[in-house]
Motif scaffolding. Structure first.
Motif, PDB file in Angstrom:
ATOM      1  N   GLU A 241       0.989  -1.185  -0.115  1.00 45.81           N
ATOM      2  CA  GLU A 241       0.043  -0.067  -0.094  1.00 45.81           C
ATOM      3  C   GLU A 241       0.816   1.275  -0.149  1.00 45.81           C
ATOM      4  OE1 GLU A 241      -2.521  -0.320   3.479  1.00 45.81           O
ATOM      5  OE2 GLU A 241      -3.678  -2.023   2.615  1.00 45.81           O
ATOM      6  N   GLU A 242       2.207   1.230   0.446  1.00 45.62           N
ATOM      7  CA  GLU A 242       2.948   2.216   0.441  1.00 45.62           C
ATOM      8  C   GLU A 242       4.208   2.190  -0.503  1.00 45.62           C
ATOM      9  OE1 GLU A 242       4.445   3.653   4.223  1.00 45.62           O
ATOM     10  OE2 GLU A 242       2.574   3.065   5.269  1.00 45.62           O
ATOM     11  N   GLN A 243       4.580   3.346  -1.187  1.00 51.85           N
ATOM     12  CA  GLN A 243       5.646   3.315  -2.019  1.00 51.85           C
ATOM     13  C   GLN A 243       6.839   3.574  -1.258  1.00 51.85           C
ATOM     14  OE1 GLN A 243       5.582   6.404  -5.223  1.00 51.85           O
ATOM     15  NE2 GLN A 243       7.788   6.031  -5.601  1.00 51.85           N
ATOM     16  N   LEU A 244       7.725   2.515  -1.236  1.00 48.95           N
ATOM     17  CA  LEU A 244       8.804   2.362  -0.222  1.00 48.95           C
ATOM     18  C   LEU A 244      10.085   2.989  -0.866  1.00 48.95           C
ATOM     19  CD1 LEU A 244       8.282  -1.191   1.289  1.00 48.95           C
ATOM     20  CD2 LEU A 244       7.461   1.286   2.260  1.00 48.95           C
ATOM     21  N   VAL A 245      10.381   3.148  -1.959  1.00 44.99           N
ATOM     22  CA  VAL A 245      11.401   3.585  -2.800  1.00 44.99           C
ATOM     23  C   VAL A 245      10.970   5.007  -3.445  1.00 44.99           C
ATOM     24  CG1 VAL A 245      13.436   3.560  -4.113  1.00 44.99           C
ATOM     25  CG2 VAL A 245      12.468   1.517  -2.668  1.00 44.99           C
ATOM     26  N   ALA A 246      11.209   6.133  -2.975  1.00 41.96           N
ATOM     27  CA  ALA A 246      11.003   7.495  -3.727  1.00 41.96           C
ATOM     28  C   ALA A 246      11.301   7.297  -4.895  1.00 41.96           C
ATOM     29  CB  ALA A 246      11.437   8.558  -2.804  1.00 41.96           C
ATOM     30  N   SER A 247      10.558   8.008  -5.936  1.00 37.15           N
ATOM     31  CA  SER A 247      10.935   7.999  -7.244  1.00 37.15           C
ATOM     32  C   SER A 247      12.222   9.135  -7.358  1.00 37.15           C
ATOM     33  CB  SER A 247       9.774   8.422  -8.259  1.00 37.15           C
ATOM     34  OG  SER A 247       9.097   9.850  -7.698  1.00 37.15           O
ATOM     35  N   SER A 248      12.340   9.857  -6.703  1.00 34.13           N
ATOM     36  CA  SER A 248      13.362  10.993  -6.684  1.00 34.13           C
ATOM     37  C   SER A 248      14.549  10.273  -6.036  1.00 34.13           C
ATOM     38  CB  SER A 248      13.074  12.138  -5.866  1.00 34.13           C
ATOM     39  OG  SER A 248      12.813  12.056  -4.343  1.00 34.13           O
ATOM     40  N   ALA A 249      14.558   9.179  -5.620  1.00 28.49           N
ATOM     41  CA  ALA A 249      15.996   8.757  -5.392  1.00 28.49           C
ATOM     42  C   ALA A 249      16.921   8.444  -6.510  1.00 28.49           C
ATOM     43  CB  ALA A 249      15.703   7.437  -4.534  1.00 28.49           C
ATOM     44  N   LYS A 250      18.211   8.633  -6.283  1.00 24.33           N
ATOM     45  CA  LYS A 250      19.079   8.354  -7.425  1.00 24.33           C
ATOM     46  C   LYS A 250      20.119   7.291  -7.219  1.00 24.33           C
ATOM     47  CE  LYS A 250      18.713  13.470  -8.422  1.00 24.33           C
ATOM     48  NZ  LYS A 250      19.697  14.824  -8.546  1.00 24.33           N
ATOM     49  N   LEU A 251      19.978   6.285  -8.011  1.00 18.95           N
ATOM     50  CA  LEU A 251      21.049   5.222  -7.709  1.00 18.95           C
ATOM     51  C   LEU A 251      22.028   5.279  -9.069  1.00 18.95           C
ATOM     52  CD1 LEU A 251      18.269   4.206  -6.380  1.00 18.95           C
ATOM     53  CD2 LEU A 251      19.053   2.009  -6.990  1.00 18.95           C
ATOM     54  N   GLU A 252      23.346   5.107  -8.491  1.00 23.78           N
ATOM     55  CA  GLU A 252      24.506   4.965  -9.380  1.00 23.78           C
ATOM     56  C   GLU A 252      25.436   3.882  -8.986  1.00 23.78           C
ATOM     57  OE1 GLU A 252      28.539   7.521 -10.230  1.00 23.78           O
ATOM     58  OE2 GLU A 252      26.761   8.799  -9.897  1.00 23.78           O
ATOM     59  N   ASN A 253      25.351   2.908  -9.937  1.00 27.32           N
ATOM     60  CA  ASN A 253      26.011   1.540  -9.492  1.00 27.32           C
ATOM     61  C   ASN A 253      25.704   1.196  -8.152  1.00 27.32           C
ATOM     62  OD1 ASN A 253      27.672  -0.508  -9.968  1.00 27.32           O
ATOM     63  ND2 ASN A 253      29.660   0.552  -9.018  1.00 27.32           N
ATOM     64  N   SER A 254      24.548   1.195  -7.867  1.00 26.38           N
ATOM     65  CA  SER A 254      24.011   0.627  -6.447  1.00 26.38           C
ATOM     66  C   SER A 254      23.035  -0.423  -6.360  1.00 26.38           C
ATOM     67  CB  SER A 254      23.530   1.754  -5.713  1.00 26.38           C
ATOM     68  OG  SER A 254      24.787   2.630  -5.431  1.00 26.38           O
ATOM     69  N   ASN A 255      22.815  -1.211  -5.452  1.00 27.12           N
ATOM     70  CA  ASN A 255      21.688  -2.162  -5.520  1.00 27.12           C
ATOM     71  C   ASN A 255      21.061  -1.929  -4.191  1.00 27.12           C
ATOM     72  OD1 ASN A 255      20.336  -4.588  -6.113  1.00 27.12           O
ATOM     73  ND2 ASN A 255      22.189  -5.822  -5.087  1.00 27.12           N
ATOM     74  N   ILE A 256      19.487  -1.946  -4.361  1.00 28.43           N
ATOM     75  CA  ILE A 256      18.701  -2.151  -3.115  1.00 28.43           C
ATOM     76  C   ILE A 256      18.003  -3.396  -3.195  1.00 28.43           C
ATOM     77  CG2 ILE A 256      16.613  -1.335  -2.226  1.00 28.43           C
ATOM     78  CD1 ILE A 256      16.953   1.310  -3.842  1.00 28.43           C
ATOM     79  N   ILE A 257      18.151  -4.139  -1.730  1.00 25.82           N
ATOM     80  CA  ILE A 257      17.869  -5.535  -1.494  1.00 25.82           C
ATOM     81  C   ILE A 257      16.596  -5.358  -0.733  1.00 25.82           C
ATOM     82  CG2 ILE A 257      18.311  -7.815  -0.535  1.00 25.82           C
ATOM     83  CD1 ILE A 257      21.226  -7.098  -0.813  1.00 25.82           C
ATOM     84  N   GLU A 258      15.508  -5.532  -1.167  1.00 25.02           N
ATOM     85  CA  GLU A 258      14.181  -5.319  -0.435  1.00 25.02           C
ATOM     86  C   GLU A 258      13.971  -6.183   0.696  1.00 25.02           C
ATOM     87  OE1 GLU A 258      11.319  -5.331  -3.678  1.00 25.02           O
ATOM     88  OE2 GLU A 258      11.492  -3.439  -4.064  1.00 25.02           O
ATOM     89  N   PRO A 259      12.966  -5.744   1.776  1.00 27.22           N
ATOM     90  CA  PRO A 259      12.426  -4.642   1.873  1.00 27.22           C
ATOM     91  C   PRO A 259      13.212  -3.401   2.255  1.00 27.22           C
ATOM     92  CG  PRO A 259      11.544  -5.954   3.600  1.00 27.22           C
ATOM     93  CD  PRO A 259      12.774  -6.699   2.685  1.00 27.22           C
ATOM     94  N   CYS A 260      12.931  -2.294   1.890  1.00 26.54           N
ATOM     95  CA  CYS A 260      13.795  -0.875   2.331  1.00 26.54           C
ATOM     96  C   CYS A 260      12.913   0.305   2.191  1.00 26.54           C
ATOM     97  CB  CYS A 260      15.124  -0.893   1.457  1.00 26.54           C
ATOM     98  SG  CYS A 260      16.525  -1.947   1.768  1.00 26.54           S
ATOM     99  N   PHE A 261      13.080   1.293   2.861  1.00 26.59           N
ATOM    100  CA  PHE A 261      12.509   2.513   2.612  1.00 26.59           C
ATOM    101  C   PHE A 261      13.589   3.558   2.296  1.00 26.59           C
ATOM    102  CE2 PHE A 261      11.816   6.908   3.864  1.00 26.59           C
ATOM    103  CZ  PHE A 261      10.458   7.268   3.426  1.00 26.59           C
ATOM    104  N   ILE A 262      13.396   3.876   1.111  1.00 20.47           N
ATOM    105  CA  ILE A 262      14.388   4.947   0.790  1.00 20.47           C
ATOM    106  C   ILE A 262      13.705   6.500   0.421  1.00 20.47           C
ATOM    107  CG2 ILE A 262      16.245   5.566  -1.191  1.00 20.47           C
ATOM    108  CD1 ILE A 262      16.843   2.873   0.401  1.00 20.47           C
ATOM    109  N   GLY A 263      14.040   7.543   1.171  1.00 20.31           N
ATOM    110  CA  GLY A 263      13.279   8.571   1.254  1.00 20.31           C
ATOM    111  C   GLY A 263      13.675   9.473  -0.016  1.00 20.31           C
ATOM    112  N   GLU A 264      12.860  10.778  -0.042  1.00 23.72           N
ATOM    113  CA  GLU A 264      12.905  11.685  -1.226  1.00 23.72           C
ATOM    114  C   GLU A 264      14.523  12.069  -1.317  1.00 23.72           C
ATOM    115  OE1 GLU A 264      10.932  12.211  -3.304  1.00 23.72           O
ATOM    116  OE2 GLU A 264       8.891  11.489  -2.286  1.00 23.72           O
TER     117      GLU A 264
END
Length: 333
Positions: A241-264
């Motif tokens: 029900e909640e977007q946990l990774v903000a669309s404004s987050a910037k990833l460069e050569n990085s990896n997110i292993i869910e679940p995580c919350f990544i803010g604006e």
């Protein structure tokens, strides 16, 4: 009700404990929203009892007013001038104590789905526990009514622990009993307690029932808060029900292993983040691995390998540090 939180130093010395974010939202915000969801009815007013304005200033008041507004409710702000217990804190909000009401302590989170018993004068929310001797528990009669509150029983009374959330069909009845407690100066442990008011209601034959929650998550210290963050992220990922990774987050050569919350506006550069990590708005993680951790806003982490870490706001941490500036109560392990 909101307290500063001595068990959560150093974080609660700069951010009041109820405002420490779990899975991207302050504890009190999640708690109030979850209670409103369980009630399944409109909330007209939310009364917040705060402590010293030095800790709970205008920014805190504003955030709580916004929270109430988001739920279509009026926010009432009260101050408890001295830390004299739960009963005293409730009576600090005396002008709001009428009609149906929920009273909750703001350092706990829940997951629950139940209907309030319409026959009850009050519902005390409980959680089944394996070690009831470590908690305050309710004693039930054959009808399932609560007839006694027992603190840390040495012999088995029940396995239903009181979690600090109460519903009153008319909270003015509790107000009357707590006023008697204050007038008679009845204290336990040097404080005026809600339990003494509840016991007087029971003595009059008022009907108390249990409302059992599925999950009860404490936020009393660093280790437990990180565990709560992990569990909440798991629930939110499953709910979807909640977007946990903000669309404004910037990833460069990085990896997110869910679940995580990544803010604006979070920046991840050459980083592996997760699982079970919450990162607040405008923070930067670079050349680092972070898991099972809670990082707040405007913080920069570089050259680090963090696990079970809790990092505050406006922190600069470099794992290759040669110069360091750390304030009171900080811990490096």
């Amino acid at each position: 009700m909101a307290g500063r939180g001595s068990r959560l130093r150093p974080h609660s010395l700069t951010v009041p404990k109820p405002l420490i974010p779990v899975a991207g939202q302050p504890i009190v915000h999640r708690l109030v929203k979850d209670i409103a969801k369980v009630l399944k009815q409109p909330v007209e007013e939310i009364a917040f009892v705060l402590g010293d304005p030095a800790w709970f200033g205008d920014d805190v008041v504003s955030s709580l007013q916004d929270l109430a507004k988001s739920l279509g409710a009026k926010a009432s702000i009260y101050r408890q001038d001295q830390p004299l217990g739960t009963g005293h804190a409730i009576m600090s909000a005396e002008p709001s104590l009428s009609g149906p009401a929920v009273i909750a302590y703001a350092d706990t989170l829940i997951r629950a789905e139940f209907d309030l018993d319409p026959t009850a004068d009050s519902v005390i929310w409980t959680k089944q526990v394996d070690n009831p001797e470590a908690y305050g528990v309710v004693k039930l009669n054959d009808n399932g009514d609560i007839v006694e509150l027992v603190e840390k029983p040495e012999t088995f009374v029940s396995d239903q622990a009181v979690i600090g959330i109460y519903y009153f069909k008319d909270v003015a009845v509790l107000k009357g009993k707590l006023q008697e407690i204050l007038d008679e100066n009845i204290m336990n442990g040097g404080e005026y307690q809600i339990n003494d008011g509840i016991k007087r209601m029971m003595a009059e034959g008022r009907i108390f029932k249990t409302g059992t929650v599925d999950e009860w998550m404490d936020c009393g210290n660093k280790a437990i808060t990180i565990e709560t963050n992990q569990r909440m992220l798991g629930f939110l990922k499953a709910d979807g029900e909640e977007q946990l990774v903000a669309s404004s987050a910037k990833l460069e050569n990085s990896n997110i292993i869910e679940p995580c919350f990544i803010g604006e506006n979070v920046v991840l550069k050459n980083a592996t983040v997760g699982p079970y990590v919450s990162i607040g708005n405008h923070s930067v993680i670079e050349n680092s691995t972070v898991k099972n951790s809670l990082i707040q806003t405007n913080t920069t982490i570089k050259n680090a390998n963090l696990d079970n870490a809790m990092v505050g706001n406006h922190v600069k941490y470099d794992g290759n540090f040669t110069s360091i500036s750390i304030g009171d109560y900080s811990v490096l392990e």
